[in-house]
Design an enzyme around this catalytic site. Structure first.
Site, PDB file in Angstrom:
ATOM      1  N   HIS A  93       0.836  -1.206   0.000  1.00  0.00           N
ATOM      2  CA  HIS A  93       0.000   0.000   0.000  1.00  0.00           C
ATOM      3  C   HIS A  93       0.874   1.262   0.000  1.00  0.00           C
ATOM      4  CE1 HIS A  93      -3.775   2.176   1.237  1.00  0.00           C
ATOM      5  NE2 HIS A  93      -2.893   3.018   1.745  1.00  0.00           N
ATOM      6  N   GLU A  94       1.842   1.307   0.898  1.00  0.00           N
ATOM      7  CA  GLU A  94       2.662   2.512   1.015  1.00  0.00           C
ATOM      8  C   GLU A  94       3.613   2.680  -0.171  1.00  0.00           C
ATOM      9  OE1 GLU A  94       1.713   4.624   3.006  1.00  0.00           O
ATOM     10  OE2 GLU A  94       0.532   3.401   4.379  1.00  0.00           O
ATOM     11  N   HIS A  97       1.672   4.186  -2.939  1.00  0.00           N
ATOM     12  CA  HIS A  97       1.579   5.634  -2.722  1.00  0.00           C
ATOM     13  C   HIS A  97       2.838   6.312  -3.270  1.00  0.00           C
ATOM     14  CE1 HIS A  97      -2.070   6.273  -0.558  1.00  0.00           C
ATOM     15  NE2 HIS A  97      -1.707   5.679   0.568  1.00  0.00           N
ATOM     16  N   HIS A 103      -5.567   6.890  -2.494  1.00  0.00           N
ATOM     17  CA  HIS A 103      -6.511   5.882  -2.027  1.00  0.00           C
ATOM     18  C   HIS A 103      -7.669   5.723  -3.008  1.00  0.00           C
ATOM     19  CE1 HIS A 103      -4.849   7.068   2.087  1.00  0.00           C
ATOM     20  NE2 HIS A 103      -4.460   5.839   1.863  1.00  0.00           N
TER      21      HIS A 103
END
Length: 224
Positions: A93-94, A97, A103
């Site tokens: 997830h990070e 990013h 998101h």
């Protein structure tokens, strides 16, 4: 679009990250390399190139979005002690990013697919985690791909709840559970490859509702 130049991303891991956690980061980097044309490189201490610094300087799990070009010569990807639970979900997830993705529940068209209860969200988490992106910005960021409940960039139903109640309610026919995926979805992989022009990797043209990548590429990546 704040893409990493030459599809190459240098990653350094701060000494504060325990040795037994580092292989999880390397595993996710290898996974991204295998799924795309990106080159995520474990940079040595002597490497002076602009890089992501995975660190534990502050509490929580968070990253800057895309290549920021900070004057410091690096940008932070913060991984507190709790960020290594739940498989490698948070690391994926990070890192996504850091590669340029917001998101899923921040999409400009999200109201057709989920209901977000602002009054139930911890106030300091609203802006960065739930606020919708503008339509023009969003169109570019999601590159012709449909809303994806299975995205690793999607939050769970009670994320950052102020009172224990649901903060993100599914409105569509999706019968699964949002915000639990431990690996990138087809849409995540396609989005990554569309953003970085990885023509010889999966581009998601077979995903129902997706605009063919060739059309998206002509519109956003080349002069009309």
């Amino acid at each position: 679009m704040r893409r990493w130049p030459n599809n190459t991303v240098l990653v350094k891991i701060d000494a504060g990250i325990p040795q037994d956690k580092r292989h999880h980061i390397y595993t996710v980097m290898d996974s991204i390399n295998a799924l795309s044309c990106l080159k995520m490189v474990n940079a040595s201490e002597g490497d002076s190139g602009y890089h992501i610094l995975v660190n534990t300087f502050k509490p929580g799990c968070w990253s800057m979005v895309g290549h920021t070009g900070s004057d410091k010569g690096w940008q932070s990807l913060n991984m507190g002690p709790t960020c290594f639970s739940n498989g490698n979900r948070v690391i994926h997830h990070e890192l996504l990013h850091a590669l340029g993705f917001f998101h899923m529940q921040s999409r400009h068209d999200r109201d057709k697919f989920v209901k977000v209860y602002k009054d139930r969200v911890v106030p300091q988490n609203w802006e960065a985690n739930f606020k919708k992106k503008g339509e023009d910005e969003g169109t570019v960021l999601w590159l012709g791909l449909p809303y994806d409940y299975n995205s690793i960039m999607h939050y769970s139903t009670n994320a950052f709840s102020l009172n224990g109640k649901i903060t993100v309610e599914v409105l569509g026919k999706f019968s699964g559970e949002i915000g639990i995926t431990r690996v990138p979805s087809r849409g995540d992989v396609a989005g990554l490859n569309r953003l970085y022009e990885c023509w010889d990797h999966y581009l998601g043209d077979d995903i129902p509702g997706a605009t063919p990548y060739k059309q998206i590429h002509q519109k956003y990546f080349k002069e009309n």
